[in-house]
Design an enzyme around this catalytic site. Structure first.
Site, PDB file in Angstrom:
ATOM      1  N   ARG A  28       0.790  -1.231   0.000  1.00 23.36           N
ATOM      2  CA  ARG A  28       0.000   0.000   0.000  1.00 23.36           C
ATOM      3  C   ARG A  28       0.822   1.280   0.000  1.00 23.36           C
ATOM      4  NH1 ARG A  28      -5.389  -0.457   3.638  1.00 23.36           N
ATOM      5  NH2 ARG A  28      -5.973   1.169   2.181  1.00 23.36           N
ATOM      6  N   HIS A  74      -8.266  -4.016  -6.768  1.00 24.11           N
ATOM      7  CA  HIS A  74      -7.902  -3.357  -5.505  1.00 24.11           C
ATOM      8  C   HIS A  74      -9.043  -3.489  -4.508  1.00 24.11           C
ATOM      9  CE1 HIS A  74      -4.989  -0.777  -3.497  1.00 24.11           C
ATOM     10  NE2 HIS A  74      -5.979   0.001  -3.070  1.00 24.11           N
ATOM     11  N   TYR A 118     -19.042  13.182 -11.057  1.00 24.06           N
ATOM     12  CA  TYR A 118     -19.032  14.393 -11.882  1.00 24.06           C
ATOM     13  C   TYR A 118     -17.789  14.523 -12.743  1.00 24.06           C
ATOM     14  CZ  TYR A 118     -22.772  15.805  -8.692  1.00 24.06           C
ATOM     15  OH  TYR A 118     -23.918  15.852  -7.961  1.00 24.06           O
TER      16      TYR A 118
END
Length: 803
Positions: A28, A74, A118
């Protein structure tokens, strides 16, 4: 039931924590040294490539990409993935963004990005350089988390991403902070290291000057960069870039580039707060005029600071993140293990990776070329026996029979025979036959080139160099961050503007300095201006210049030095700052504030009439912890202190209206740690309230607690020997109260009178009545019931020269 295995708690905790730590470190938080990516970033780029989300194709919704990433590769939350996607699209975070974003992706002001539903994204052109040759077996693929798909362990990456875009991450027990660099410089260093593997970190800095941040600004000091590159750890100082503009007689500082990862809005807010709190004396206003063309933070300066703008900039750098330190930790995963690397190590690891990728790619290309050449050899052989082959195929019952007969008759391989059977008839034309021949010749040359790359080291190096040069030619740009030395900044020397100020000290030990221009002259009998915060009581007041060093004397006979540069200018009614903020060990009741001088004498008088003269040399190099100025007897207090440039006369005044005028030469200089001698003999319950230096011409100004004041020609006060009872200087009564203060005035001086309620009134010399020595004076100001005069000081009428 399942089997229960007993395990010691400490062992289980240790193993579980280590597993977790390694998962965070490898899976990570830390980037791979080869492609410079963390797993989430790598998975995002791979998912975008798989979705056909390329630089020359339409944008796709961010939510779709995030969904692909968390659904396929993931297994974590959607927000961390979206945050990583957003970061790769921010041009103020990434030196060379890997994602091309459309929509609101946040700002340098710290504004959050729009929701993923968006915004839209696609890969940038340079990101394709990281994914190039992925299909040519250049990297290993491993199963994804649910073993239904495969994903790359690392990307082939022609781009030295770890250095050009940097990385930051916090793992368990370790962290990485790699700054971004200029692509052109990094490629130049790689080419140099390819040609000469013995180059040192210092040699490589001839090519890589230092970090190159997307927000530009300055790096101050080259030595710190070299130390970080040589050891893998270090700190560099970042400083904003600014220039000075003049418009309509107004001078302003304009900051156009800010340090990396500094929040612009927070900086503007901080500067505004400093101006409001009077900690940034030379500035009047700050505005954020930034737009789509770039950053523009404007700081308006006061007129008196127009000739010293760089000093204001220095103050801003001191108190805001416009000057900050960037910590460098060159930590990355090498073969799955975290290592702190030097600059040369990072470059060498990338070169080693490119060697592996180029070899694997060439092996793949060679294999494919040989396979194709083998097929073309079959075609060419078939063209020589075209009619016979056609007849053979026509007379065969099945395709398998035709294939077997071709192999038996013409010694074709199975692959060649199958491809001949698959051949379209149009390929048998003369033109197509020529194309096959040309393709075969081209393949032979390619095979020869591939074999040369794999067998000849210089050819392999040349291939890597050629690819790096193309990368530089297409994507390199100018350096944004300029590197300067501290000496270049120190060369901008300016004198701090000296402005006249009034220094006030209250009974609680709070000090403040006020611009003298705030005190306008009033008529005798006025009420004055409020100059206190709340109900504070002014203890001491003195005129000085804004950059003076003051001596603060206490009743107990100690003295402390204080630079007024450290004290912010404040408004009349501000509370001020406690002395202990500047003098941590300050203790006692302050009774005098005097500016530092290089020569002359300090003249002191106690409440019981003891006086003492000490050379200024005794007050050089005083400690902030406090120094003895005079040894005060028990029951006595230091009451008044004067700064004299040469021998002359002084006048002592007492609260019962007595005065003694004598020559300073009557006293010999003493050391700081002595008691002094008798100056004036006092009657019972009388005490000294002040002492002034006099000249041959001028006036003695006296004022009582009830505000009755007058000026008397100094010649009325005859010079006497010290040690006497003195003469009357002011007629006192129940109406006038006791004498409160005494001053010596000349023709061009005004008086500021302070009262117990915190008011101040400035009165010109002409407004003060000229009366005889033994008169009670006239009312100088209107006092409220219970209000008393506490202190007076004098200032020059027009030009504010120091007294």
């Amino acid at each position: 039931m399942g089997e229960i295995i007993e395990v010691p708690l400490e062992e289980e905790l240790k193993e579980s924590y280590l597993d977790y730590a390694m998962s965070v470190i490898v899976g990570r938080a830390l980037p791979d040294v080869r492609d410079g990516l963390k797993p989430v970033q790598r998975r995002i780029l791979y998912a975008m490539l798989e979705a056909g989300n390329e630089w020359n194709k339409p944008y796709k919704k961010s939510a779709r990409i995030v969904g692909d990433v968390i659904g396929k590769y993931h297994p974590h939350g959607d927000m961390p993935v979206y945050e990583a996607l957003v970061r790769m699209a921010q041009d103020f975070t990434m030196r060379y963004p890997l994602v091309d974003g459309q929509g609101n992706f946040g700002s340098v002001d710290g504004d959050p990005p729009a929701a993923m539903r968006y915004t839209e994204v696609r890969l940038t052109k340079i990101a394709h350089e990281m994914l190039a040759d992925l299909e040519k077996e250049t990297v290993e693929f491993v199963p994804n988390y649910d073993n239904t798909l495969k994903e790359p362990v690392v990307l082939p990456s022609k781009l030295p991403n770890l250095l050009v875009n940097g990385a930051s991450g916090i793992a368990v027990g370790m962290a990485t902070s790699i700054p971004p660099h200029n692509l052109g410089e990094v490629v130049s260093a790689l080419l140099a290291l390819l040609r000469n593997p013995d180059l040192t970190n210092e040699d490589l800095m001839e090519y890589i000057k230092g970090p190159d941040f997307p927000t530009g600004a300055y790096i101050v000091g080259r030595t710190s960069i070299l130390n970080a590159y040589a050891t893998g750890k270090g700190t560099v100082k970042l400083r904003a870039k600014y220039h000075v503009e003049t418009e309509k007689n107004r001078v302003k500082l304009v900051f156009t580039e800010i340090p990396y990862q500094v929040n612009k809005a927070a900086v503007v807010e901080k500067i505004a707060r400093l101006i409001k709190e009077k900690k940034l004396e030379g500035a009047t206003e700050v505005r954020d005029e930034s737009d789509r063309h770039g950053i523009r933070i404007v700081v308006e300066l006061k007129k008196e600071w127009a000739k010293a703008p760089h000093l204001i900039a220095k103050e801003i750098f001191t108190h805001t993140p416009l000057e900050t330190n960037f910590g460098i930790i060159l930590l990355a995963l090498v073969n799955g293990r975290p290592e702190v690397l030097t600059l040369k190590d990072l470059l060498q690891h990338f070169i080693n990776w490119r060697r592996i990728v180029v070899i694997r790619r060439t092996q793949y290309d060679l294999r494919k070329a040989k396979e194709r050449a083998h097929i073309l050899e079959g075609f060419l052989k078939a063209l020589e026996h075209l009619d016979e082959i056609i007849e053979l195929i026509k007379t065969s019952d099945t395709p398998k029979t035709a294939k077997d007969r071709l192999i038996a008759r013409f010694n074709f391989t199975e692959v060649q025979a199958q491809e001949i059977l698959n051949l379209r008839l149009q390929r048998l034309t003369a033109l197509e036959r020529e194309k096959i021949l040309l393709e075969y010749e081209e393949l032979k040359r390619a095979i020869e080139r591939y074999e040369r790359i794999l067998t000849d080291e210089p050819t392999l190096i040349a291939t890597i160099e050629e690819e790096l040069k193309k990368l530089k030619e297409e994507f390199a740009d100018e350096r944004r961050t300029e590197i300067i030395e501290e000496a270049e900044i120190e060369g901008l020397t300016e004198e701090t503007p000296r402005s006249p100020v009034l220094v006030l000290l209250n009974e609680e030990g709070f000090i403040k300095k006020i611009n003298l221009e705030e005190f306008y002259i009033q008529k005798r009998g006025g009420k004055g201006l409020l100059v206190v915060y709340g109900e504070e009581r002014i203890n001491q007041a003195n005129f000085a210049f804004s950059d003076d060093t003051l001596f603060i004397f206490t009743e107990e006979g100690k003295v402390y030095p204080l630079s007024l540069k450290d004290v912010p200018t404040s408004s009349k009614q501000a509370k001020g700052v406690h002395l202990r903020n500047y003098i941590p060990n300050f203790d006692g009741v302050p009774i005098a504030l005097l500016p530092l001088r290089e020569e002359g004498f300090i003249f002191m008088a106690t409440a019981k009439g003891t006086i003492k003269k000490v050379s200024f040399e005794e007050f050089q190099g005083l400690r902030k912890t406090g120094n003895i100025a005079i040894v005060v007897q028990k029951g006595d207090k230091l009451r008044s202190v004067l700064s004299l440039t040469q021998e002359g006369r002084v006048l002592l005044a007492t609260k019962n209206g007595q005065s003694l005028h004598f020559e300073t030469s009557d006293l010999r200089p003493m050391g700081r740690k002595s008691e002094g001698v008798i100056g004036i003999r006092l009657e019972e319950k009388d005490e000294v309230i002040g002492m002034v230096e006099t000249k041959d011409r001028g006036y003695i100004f006296t004022i009582t607690e009830a505000g009755f004041g007058k000026k008397t020609v100094v010649s009325e006060f005859r010079v006497q020997k010290r040690g006497g009872l003195g003469i009357n200087c002011h007629k006192l009564s129940l109406k006038t109260g006791q004498l409160a203060s005494v001053l010596f005035l000349e023709e061009d001086e005004d008086v500021i009178i302070f009262t117990s309620s915190g008011k101040a009134i400035r009165i010109s010399l002409q407004e003060i009545p000229l009366l005889a020595r033994s008169t009670q004076g006239a009312r100088m100001l209107t006092l409220l019931p219970g209000e008393r005069v506490r202190k007076t000081i004098k200032i020059k009428e027009n030009n504010f020269k120091p007294l």
